[in-house]
Scaffold this motif. Structure first.
Motif, PDB file in Angstrom:
ATOM      1  N   LEU A 173      47.648 -44.978 -27.273  1.00  0.00           N
ATOM      2  CA  LEU A 173      46.281 -44.479 -27.276  1.00  0.00           C
ATOM      3  C   LEU A 173      45.673 -44.637 -25.891  1.00  0.00           C
ATOM      4  CD1 LEU A 173      44.978 -46.216 -30.529  1.00  0.00           C
ATOM      5  CD2 LEU A 173      45.790 -43.883 -30.334  1.00  0.00           C
ATOM      6  N   ILE A 174      44.880 -43.646 -25.492  1.00  0.00           N
ATOM      7  CA  ILE A 174      43.952 -43.811 -24.368  1.00  0.00           C
ATOM      8  C   ILE A 174      42.560 -43.720 -24.963  1.00  0.00           C
ATOM      9  CG2 ILE A 174      43.061 -42.905 -22.202  1.00  0.00           C
ATOM     10  CD1 ILE A 174      45.759 -41.793 -21.539  1.00  0.00           C
ATOM     11  N   LEU A 175      41.787 -44.782 -24.839  1.00  0.00           N
ATOM     12  CA  LEU A 175      40.434 -44.816 -25.367  1.00  0.00           C
ATOM     13  C   LEU A 175      39.446 -44.856 -24.205  1.00  0.00           C
ATOM     14  CD1 LEU A 175      40.933 -47.618 -28.074  1.00  0.00           C
ATOM     15  CD2 LEU A 175      41.349 -45.167 -28.307  1.00  0.00           C
ATOM     16  N   THR A 176      38.417 -44.032 -24.261  1.00  0.00           N
ATOM     17  CA  THR A 176      37.347 -44.113 -23.271  1.00  0.00           C
ATOM     18  C   THR A 176      36.084 -44.581 -23.967  1.00  0.00           C
ATOM     19  OG1 THR A 176      36.325 -41.909 -23.460  1.00  0.00           O
ATOM     20  CG2 THR A 176      38.367 -42.069 -22.180  1.00  0.00           C
ATOM     21  N   SER A 177      35.314 -45.422 -23.297  1.00  0.00           N
ATOM     22  CA  SER A 177      34.102 -45.955 -23.914  1.00  0.00           C
ATOM     23  C   SER A 177      33.151 -46.464 -22.843  1.00  0.00           C
ATOM     24  CB  SER A 177      34.449 -47.097 -24.878  1.00  0.00           C
ATOM     25  OG  SER A 177      33.289 -47.595 -25.520  1.00  0.00           O
ATOM     26  N   ASN A 178      31.860 -46.454 -23.167  1.00  0.00           N
ATOM     27  CA  ASN A 178      30.881 -47.067 -22.263  1.00  0.00           C
ATOM     28  C   ASN A 178      30.480 -48.458 -22.748  1.00  0.00           C
ATOM     29  OD1 ASN A 178      29.293 -46.486 -24.454  1.00  0.00           O
ATOM     30  ND2 ASN A 178      27.930 -45.053 -23.399  1.00  0.00           N
ATOM     31  N   ARG A 179      31.195 -48.958 -23.767  1.00  0.00           N
ATOM     32  CA  ARG A 179      30.967 -50.303 -24.281  1.00  0.00           C
ATOM     33  C   ARG A 179      32.278 -51.077 -24.246  1.00  0.00           C
ATOM     34  NH1 ARG A 179      26.329 -50.530 -27.846  1.00  0.00           N
ATOM     35  NH2 ARG A 179      25.404 -48.467 -28.149  1.00  0.00           N
ATOM     36  N   SER A 180      32.199 -52.357 -23.930  1.00  0.00           N
ATOM     37  CA  SER A 180      33.400 -53.182 -23.915  1.00  0.00           C
ATOM     38  C   SER A 180      33.846 -53.477 -25.341  1.00  0.00           C
ATOM     39  CB  SER A 180      33.127 -54.500 -23.184  1.00  0.00           C
ATOM     40  OG  SER A 180      32.240 -55.304 -23.949  1.00  0.00           O
ATOM     41  N   PRO A 181      35.141 -53.761 -25.548  1.00  0.00           N
ATOM     42  CA  PRO A 181      35.633 -54.057 -26.898  1.00  0.00           C
ATOM     43  C   PRO A 181      34.867 -55.180 -27.586  1.00  0.00           C
ATOM     44  CG  PRO A 181      37.486 -53.656 -25.447  1.00  0.00           C
ATOM     45  CD  PRO A 181      36.249 -53.660 -24.579  1.00  0.00           C
ATOM     46  N   GLU A 182      34.363 -56.150 -26.814  1.00  0.00           N
ATOM     47  CA  GLU A 182      33.586 -57.237 -27.416  1.00  0.00           C
ATOM     48  C   GLU A 182      32.336 -56.715 -28.117  1.00  0.00           C
ATOM     49  OE1 GLU A 182      34.835 -57.275 -24.401  1.00  0.00           O
ATOM     50  OE2 GLU A 182      35.763 -59.221 -23.955  1.00  0.00           O
ATOM     51  N   GLU A 183      31.810 -55.587 -27.643  1.00  0.00           N
ATOM     52  CA  GLU A 183      30.600 -55.015 -28.235  1.00  0.00           C
ATOM     53  C   GLU A 183      30.883 -54.142 -29.452  1.00  0.00           C
ATOM     54  OE1 GLU A 183      27.482 -53.861 -25.016  1.00  0.00           O
ATOM     55  OE2 GLU A 183      29.450 -53.493 -24.122  1.00  0.00           O
ATOM     56  N   TRP A 184      32.135 -53.728 -29.630  1.00  0.00           N
ATOM     57  CA  TRP A 184      32.453 -52.805 -30.717  1.00  0.00           C
ATOM     58  C   TRP A 184      32.187 -53.408 -32.093  1.00  0.00           C
ATOM     59  CZ3 TRP A 184      37.828 -50.569 -28.799  1.00  0.00           C
ATOM     60  CH2 TRP A 184      37.607 -49.867 -27.596  1.00  0.00           C
ATOM     61  N   THR A 185      32.401 -54.721 -32.216  1.00  0.00           N
ATOM     62  CA  THR A 185      32.195 -55.368 -33.512  1.00  0.00           C
ATOM     63  C   THR A 185      30.742 -55.279 -33.970  1.00  0.00           C
ATOM     64  OG1 THR A 185      31.932 -57.486 -32.377  1.00  0.00           O
ATOM     65  CG2 THR A 185      34.118 -56.973 -33.239  1.00  0.00           C
ATOM     66  N   GLU A 186      29.819 -55.110 -33.032  1.00  0.00           N
ATOM     67  CA  GLU A 186      28.396 -55.026 -33.381  1.00  0.00           C
ATOM     68  C   GLU A 186      28.054 -53.696 -34.040  1.00  0.00           C
ATOM     69  OE1 GLU A 186      26.320 -55.640 -29.750  1.00  0.00           O
ATOM     70  OE2 GLU A 186      27.301 -57.554 -29.296  1.00  0.00           O
ATOM     71  N   LEU A 187      28.955 -52.708 -33.946  1.00  0.00           N
ATOM     72  CA  LEU A 187      28.657 -51.361 -34.424  1.00  0.00           C
ATOM     73  C   LEU A 187      29.335 -51.040 -35.761  1.00  0.00           C
ATOM     74  CD1 LEU A 187      29.049 -49.559 -30.990  1.00  0.00           C
ATOM     75  CD2 LEU A 187      26.924 -50.142 -32.132  1.00  0.00           C
ATOM     76  N   VAL A 188      29.926 -52.053 -36.384  1.00  0.00           N
ATOM     77  CA  VAL A 188      30.596 -51.856 -37.674  1.00  0.00           C
ATOM     78  C   VAL A 188      30.078 -52.890 -38.663  1.00  0.00           C
ATOM     79  CG1 VAL A 188      32.826 -51.783 -38.861  1.00  0.00           C
ATOM     80  CG2 VAL A 188      32.649 -50.987 -36.515  1.00  0.00           C
ATOM     81  N   ASP A 189      29.783 -52.457 -39.888  1.00  0.00           N
ATOM     82  CA  ASP A 189      29.264 -53.361 -40.904  1.00  0.00           C
ATOM     83  C   ASP A 189      30.243 -54.491 -41.195  1.00  0.00           C
ATOM     84  OD1 ASP A 189      26.986 -51.841 -41.124  1.00  0.00           O
ATOM     85  OD2 ASP A 189      27.709 -50.664 -42.837  1.00  0.00           O
TER      86      ASP A 189
END
Length: 249
Positions: free
Chosen positions: A197-213
């Motif tokens: 996978l190549i993933l692009t994001s403007n948020r770091s992986p540490e922040e991703w958990t904040e966006l999922v219930d």
């Protein structure tokens, strides 16, 4: 009685050598002008057919990939940023990481060149014979939610799952609900150690958990994404996660 050129062209088409059939008159003209031997003529004939087949194969893989634009890596200006060196870019283009199912995560603000680099690598991978698929995070979630009852979604996801490299653009730009998170987890689980996978994001992986219930599910997703990964921060700063296997020396 010898056959006419038209009849021989028709025979080539029946043998599914349509490109060679079209080129045959020109090849015969060159053979007469340069006095090719029979062996030289056959070499030119087979070389032309193989070249056109490879070109058509690349065209088909580019159509399959669904890139939002066609821009080669030569358009990625290494001199305008320090996130990646020329040596590292060359190393990425050798695609040993793809053969070993490593992932890339490209982080940075809009306009930093994340998608340009991702697409450039995708096109380069296609030139090397890999199957590539590009999708935005929003499109991906919609495909997953409609796979069961929309045939187009089913076809696109089948192509995605069959690809060697999947590029997911704008990962986690917005929150996911429980169902969306579950569907995304199931996909990542299916692709784990089978595709890169190549993933692009403007948020770091540490922040991703904040966006999922369900943060436990997001942690499981991250465990798979970050198992073998290179994270490149497109903000002229180095960015590395702990306990990861790396691509670069």
């Amino acid at each position: 009685m010898s056959k006419s050129v038209t009849e021989i062209q028709q025979a080539f088409k029946q043998l599914r050598l349509a490109e060679t059939a079209e080129e045959l008159p020109e090849l015969l003209r060159k053979a007469e002008q340069t006095s090719w031997t029979y062996l030289e003529f056959l070499e030119q004939l087979t070389t032309f057919e193989l070249k056109r087949r490879e070109e058509k194969s690349i065209e088909n893989r580019l159509n399959w990939a669904r890139f939002p634009f066609y821009k080669l890596l030569t358009m990625f200006r290494l001199d305008e940023q320090t996130a990646i060196t020329e040596r590292q870019l060359k190393q990425l283009c050798e695609f040993q990481w793809l053969e070993q199912t490593y992932n890339l995560i490209l982080l940075g603000p809009p306009g930093a060149g994340k998608t340009l680099l991702a697409v450039g690598l995708g096109i380069e991978a296609i030139q090397k014979g890999f199957q590539v698929y590009f999708v935005t995070m929003g499109e991906l979630i919609q495909l997953l939610k409609t796979e069961e009852f929309i045939n187009k979604s089913k076809i696109q996801l089948k192509r995605l799952r069959a690809s060697d490299l999947i590029i997911i653009d704008d990962v986690m730009y917005m929150a996911m609900d429980q169902r969306e998170g579950t569907l995304f987890f199931q996909l990542i689980h299916q692709l784990y150690e089978r595709s890169s996978l190549i993933l692009t994001s403007n948020r770091s992986p540490e922040e991703w958990t904040e966006l999922v219930d369900n943060q436990g599910m997001m942690t499981a997703i991250l465990d798979r994404l970050l198992h073998r990964v290179e994270v490149i921060h497109m903000n002229n700063e180095s960015y590395r996660l702990k306990h990861q296997e790396k691509i670069f020396d």
